[in-house]
Design an enzyme around this catalytic site. Structure first.
Site, PDB file in Angstrom:
ATOM      1  N   GLY A  37      83.867 -33.475  -0.955  1.00 12.46           N
ATOM      2  CA  GLY A  37      84.497 -33.120   0.310  1.00 12.46           C
ATOM      3  C   GLY A  37      85.096 -31.731   0.355  1.00 12.46           C
ATOM      4  O   GLY A  37      85.367 -31.206   1.437  1.00 12.46           O
ATOM      5  N   GLY A  44      85.128 -27.822   4.017  1.00 13.19           N
ATOM      6  CA  GLY A  44      86.133 -27.038   4.715  1.00 13.19           C
ATOM      7  C   GLY A  44      87.068 -27.856   5.571  1.00 13.19           C
ATOM      8  O   GLY A  44      87.945 -27.306   6.242  1.00 13.19           O
ATOM      9  N   HIS A  62      74.021 -46.032 -15.667  1.00 17.02           N
ATOM     10  CA  HIS A  62      75.053 -45.200 -15.040  1.00 17.02           C
ATOM     11  C   HIS A  62      75.501 -44.033 -15.914  1.00 17.02           C
ATOM     12  O   HIS A  62      75.843 -42.953 -15.410  1.00 17.02           O
ATOM     13  CB  HIS A  62      76.257 -46.082 -14.690  1.00 17.02           C
ATOM     14  CG  HIS A  62      77.028 -45.611 -13.502  1.00 17.02           C
ATOM     15  ND1 HIS A  62      77.712 -46.459 -12.681  1.00 17.02           N
ATOM     16  CD2 HIS A  62      77.215 -44.382 -12.978  1.00 17.02           C
ATOM     17  CE1 HIS A  62      78.299 -45.773 -11.708  1.00 17.02           C
ATOM     18  NE2 HIS A  62      78.016 -44.506 -11.873  1.00 17.02           N
ATOM     19  N   TYR A 107      81.487 -49.944  -8.593  1.00 22.29           N
ATOM     20  CA  TYR A 107      82.200 -49.472  -7.410  1.00 22.29           C
ATOM     21  C   TYR A 107      82.989 -50.623  -6.781  1.00 22.29           C
ATOM     22  O   TYR A 107      82.412 -51.578  -6.260  1.00 22.29           O
ATOM     23  CB  TYR A 107      81.237 -48.900  -6.378  1.00 22.29           C
ATOM     24  CG  TYR A 107      80.452 -47.694  -6.827  1.00 22.29           C
ATOM     25  CD1 TYR A 107      80.861 -46.913  -7.898  1.00 22.29           C
ATOM     26  CD2 TYR A 107      79.284 -47.327  -6.163  1.00 22.29           C
ATOM     27  CE1 TYR A 107      80.141 -45.802  -8.310  1.00 22.29           C
ATOM     28  CE2 TYR A 107      78.557 -46.212  -6.561  1.00 22.29           C
ATOM     29  CZ  TYR A 107      78.985 -45.460  -7.639  1.00 22.29           C
ATOM     30  OH  TYR A 107      78.257 -44.366  -8.025  1.00 22.29           O
ATOM     31  N   PRO A 151      77.126 -33.875  -3.462  1.00 24.42           N
ATOM     32  CA  PRO A 151      76.582 -32.568  -3.086  1.00 24.42           C
ATOM     33  C   PRO A 151      77.533 -31.760  -2.217  1.00 24.42           C
ATOM     34  O   PRO A 151      77.314 -30.562  -2.019  1.00 24.42           O
ATOM     35  CB  PRO A 151      75.306 -32.931  -2.320  1.00 24.42           C
ATOM     36  CG  PRO A 151      75.605 -34.275  -1.737  1.00 24.42           C
ATOM     37  CD  PRO A 151      76.431 -34.987  -2.774  1.00 24.42           C
ATOM     38  N   LEU A 152      78.590 -32.403  -1.725  1.00 25.05           N
ATOM     39  CA  LEU A 152      79.597 -31.702  -0.922  1.00 25.05           C
ATOM     40  C   LEU A 152      80.866 -31.425  -1.721  1.00 25.05           C
ATOM     41  O   LEU A 152      81.924 -31.162  -1.151  1.00 25.05           O
ATOM     42  CB  LEU A 152      79.936 -32.529   0.326  1.00 25.05           C
ATOM     43  CG  LEU A 152      78.764 -32.747   1.282  1.00 25.05           C
ATOM     44  CD1 LEU A 152      79.165 -33.677   2.419  1.00 25.05           C
ATOM     45  CD2 LEU A 152      78.256 -31.423   1.825  1.00 25.05           C
TER      46      LEU A 152
END
Length: 334
Positions: free
Chosen positions: A208, A212, A125, A57, A204-205
């Site tokens: 993004g 919403g 990874h 990262y 988990p979203l």
């Protein structure tokens, strides 16, 4: 204050929700060092102490950032990092490596950047392309024996590879993308349940999308999602129906869409028979606070009936072709 929970059967205990740190260094638009440090401060105030980073990262930047954030309070956090994706030849020449010498060097480099003596959870990874997974996990086991690592994890593996790895040294956690619109890891969770391996869902979203609050037209030029198949063109337009369903459920239960999406993931733990701790990523304290509230959201049967089918209607692949995530690397040299 967020509670602690056992993750897997190996004895690792972490906060019931973690923090994914990747976006603080790359892939999701502009970053800001001071705002990121403020986000870490707020996380620890809330009891979010399970921090997830990786050597890839920001090509080391993220581990340095995390190390700075936890300086002087190492004993307050559970620190997870990953190795295996080698970008030294440039992004177009990424390789997934797992040879013994590479593993040992990668760990020492991560310890240096993080400024710590031991990593709580050390992940491979992705499955290695250059050696058998047994060699990689054998080297990771050496790190445990040397006191440099406490627990071992894998990311994005098959059930077969998990069994092979677990036979070399107990695997505590599998980290995989898991959300309302990505449920592939459910093919692996029966093996995880059998072996006592916990699940750490990343994204988990839906990167993004499921919150919403994302305007696809305004994504930054260096935002990974500008070229992600699920966000673009006809697929992106079709997937707006998924986000709309999440919004509708959120309005009915009196929660934010992000909280509903996270609550759905946690609601799957009993069905899957595995412990679940999500690591939603954010760069801002206010988003962190909203995510933390998901642990208090309980979804009723009507909500679950509306949400459960969404994984079957998603349009577009998880990654663009040609990327590390967008192809299936050979899991071993065999």
């Amino acid at each position: 204050m967020i509670s602690r929970t056992a993750l897997g059967a190996s004895g690792l205990t972490v906060s019931a929700m973690g923090l994914g740190c990747m976006g603080m260094s790359e892939n999701y638009g502009a970053t800001d060092w001071d705002t990121s440090l403020a986000t870490f401060d707020r996380a620890l105030e809330l009891g979010i102490t399970f921090l997830d980073t990786a050597d890839v990262y920001g090509t080391g930047h993220n581990e340095v950032l995390v190390g700075r954030a936890i300086h002087g309070r190492r004993d307050q956090v559970q620190l997870a990092t990953k190795f295996g994706i080698d970008r030294s030849g440039g992004d177009e020449e990424r390789r997934i490596r797992g040879s013994r010498n590479y593993v040992l060097r990668a760990c020492d480099a991560s310890l240096l950047r993080l400024g710590v003596d031991v990593i709580d959870l050390y992940y491979l990874h992705r499955p290695p392309q250059d050696v058998e997974i047994e060699e990689t996990v054998g080297a990771m086991a050496e790190l445990v024996a040397a006191g440099k690592v406490r627990y071992l994890g894998l990311s994005e593996v098959t059930g077969e590879l998990l069994r092979r790895a677990h036979a070399v040294h107990p695997i505590t956690v599998v980290q995989s993308e898991y959300s309302l619109w990505t449920r592939d890891v459910e093919q692996v969770t029966p093996v995880m349940a059998e072996l006592g391996v916990g699940l750490v869902p990343f994204s988990p979203l839906g990167r993004g999308f499921l919150t919403g609050a994302l305007d696809r037209a305004t994504l930054d030029a260096n935002d990974f999602r500008r070229n992600n198949p699920r966000f673009q063109g006809a697929a992106g337009d079709a997937n707006e129906k998924i986000a709309q369903t999440v919004r509708e459920v959120a309005e009915r239960v009196g929660a934010a869409p992000a909280q509903v999406a996270l609550a759905w993931v946690y609601a799957q733990a009993e069905r899957l028979g595995v412990s679940v701790v999500t690591i939603p990523g954010t760069k801002r304290p206010e988003r962190l606070e909203q995510n933390a509230g998901a642990l208090d959201v309980k979804l009723d049967e009507d909500a679950l009936r509306a949400l459960d089918p969404l994984g079957d209607v998603v349009e577009g692949a998880r990654y663009a072709p040609g990327t590390v995530g967008g192809r299936t690397p050979e899991p071993s040299a065999r």
